[in-house]
Design a protein around this motif. Structure first.
Motif, short mmCIF file in Angstrom:
data_model
loop_
_atom_site.label_atom_id
_atom_site.label_comp_id
_atom_site.label_asym_id
_atom_site.label_seq_id
_atom_site.Cartn_x
_atom_site.Cartn_y
_atom_site.Cartn_z
N LEU A 30 13.86 1.59 -13.83
CA LEU A 30 14.60 1.39 -15.09
C LEU A 30 15.38 0.08 -15.05
O LEU A 30 15.41 -0.67 -16.03
CB LEU A 30 15.55 2.56 -15.35
N LYS A 71 19.40 9.10 -22.38
CA LYS A 71 20.78 9.26 -21.92
C LYS A 71 21.71 9.56 -23.09
O LYS A 71 22.60 10.38 -22.99
CB LYS A 71 21.24 8.01 -21.17
N GLU A 72 21.51 8.88 -24.21
CA GLU A 72 22.35 9.09 -25.38
C GLU A 72 21.77 10.15 -26.32
O GLU A 72 22.41 10.53 -27.30
CB GLU A 72 22.53 7.77 -26.16
N GLU A 95 14.92 5.42 -11.38
CA GLU A 95 16.14 4.68 -11.73
C GLU A 95 16.03 3.21 -11.32
O GLU A 95 16.47 2.32 -12.05
CB GLU A 95 17.36 5.34 -11.09
N GLU A 120 17.44 4.26 -22.46
CA GLU A 120 18.81 4.77 -22.33
C GLU A 120 19.29 5.40 -23.62
O GLU A 120 19.92 6.46 -23.61
CB GLU A 120 19.75 3.64 -21.90
N ARG A 133 14.53 -0.95 -21.35
CA ARG A 133 15.63 -0.20 -20.74
C ARG A 133 16.60 0.32 -21.80
O ARG A 133 17.03 1.47 -21.77
CB ARG A 133 16.35 -1.07 -19.70
N GLN A 134 16.93 -0.53 -22.75
CA GLN A 134 17.85 -0.15 -23.81
C GLN A 134 17.31 1.05 -24.60
O GLN A 134 18.03 2.01 -24.87
CB GLN A 134 18.10 -1.32 -24.75
#
Length: 194
Positions: free
Chosen positions: A133, A149-150, A130, A145, A141-142
């Motif tokens: 990241l 994450k999405e 983390e 994520e 990073r985008q």
């Protein structure tokens, strides 16, 4: 066969009454019948009790939300089987994607560590990852994520960012390598290139 007929009759109440407005006891009876009717069928596909229970709950919520307004018992049984099948397949696809997200060598090696030591190492590694990241290039990073994450597909990420799917995959691969390189520097025994 009697149980199936009884179950369908109970579910037919949903054509007349909103599930939320029913008595708690009636709600419990409908869910219990639904659970027992489809548990074996779902378990056969998943071979895992907790996953089966998740799928039953998720499919039941769909059933009460999208219950057909006019439906005889034969059509209802066919519709229920379709809901069960689709919910199970979607759940399994989601699970497969989640497992594929853990495709890097770091987590493969975590399986070697046993007991409490494993938990401490995992927590420490998650904190470090983390931290890495946050330190990544914003572009990397985008992408990470959006992907993990999405849970977006490479195609969806590419469309959202206005880049090619190949560019999204390539940049994501570079981002993973960047994180792995930093983790291996801190934990050299996780290097799988030996």
């Amino acid at each position: 066969m009697k149980e199936t007929v009884f179950m369908v009759e109970k579910l037919l109440l949903l054509q007349i009454h909103d599930f939320k407005s029913m008595e708690t006891e009636t709600q419990g009876e409908i869910y219990a019948q639904y659970y027992h009717l489809f548990y074996t069928q779902i378990f056969y596909m998943t071979r895992e009790h907790f996953m089966t229970e998740d799928i039953i709950q998720e499919s039941f919520l769909r059933v009460i939300k999208y219950f057909p307004k006019v439906c005889d018992s034969e059509k209802l049984k066919a519709w229920l089987k379709t809901v069960i099948k689709n919910t199970t397949l979607n759940y399994l696809k989601k699970e497969k994607r989640a497992r594929e997200c853990i495709e890097n060598d770091i987590l493969d090696h975590i399986a070697i560590i046993e007991g409490v030591e494993r938990e401490f190492e995992l927590k420490a590694m998650i904190e470090v990852v983390e931290k890495y990241l946050i330190e990544l290039k914003p572009e990397y990073r985008q992408l990470i994520e959006l992907r993990w994450k999405e849970e977006m597909s490479h195609k969806d990420i590419a469309n959202m960012l206005g880049i090619s799917e190949q560019k999204a995959k390539y940049t994501l691969c570079r981002a993973r390598k960047s994180i792995k390189k930093r983790v291996v520097k801190e934990w050299p025994f996780f290097n799988s290139s030996k």
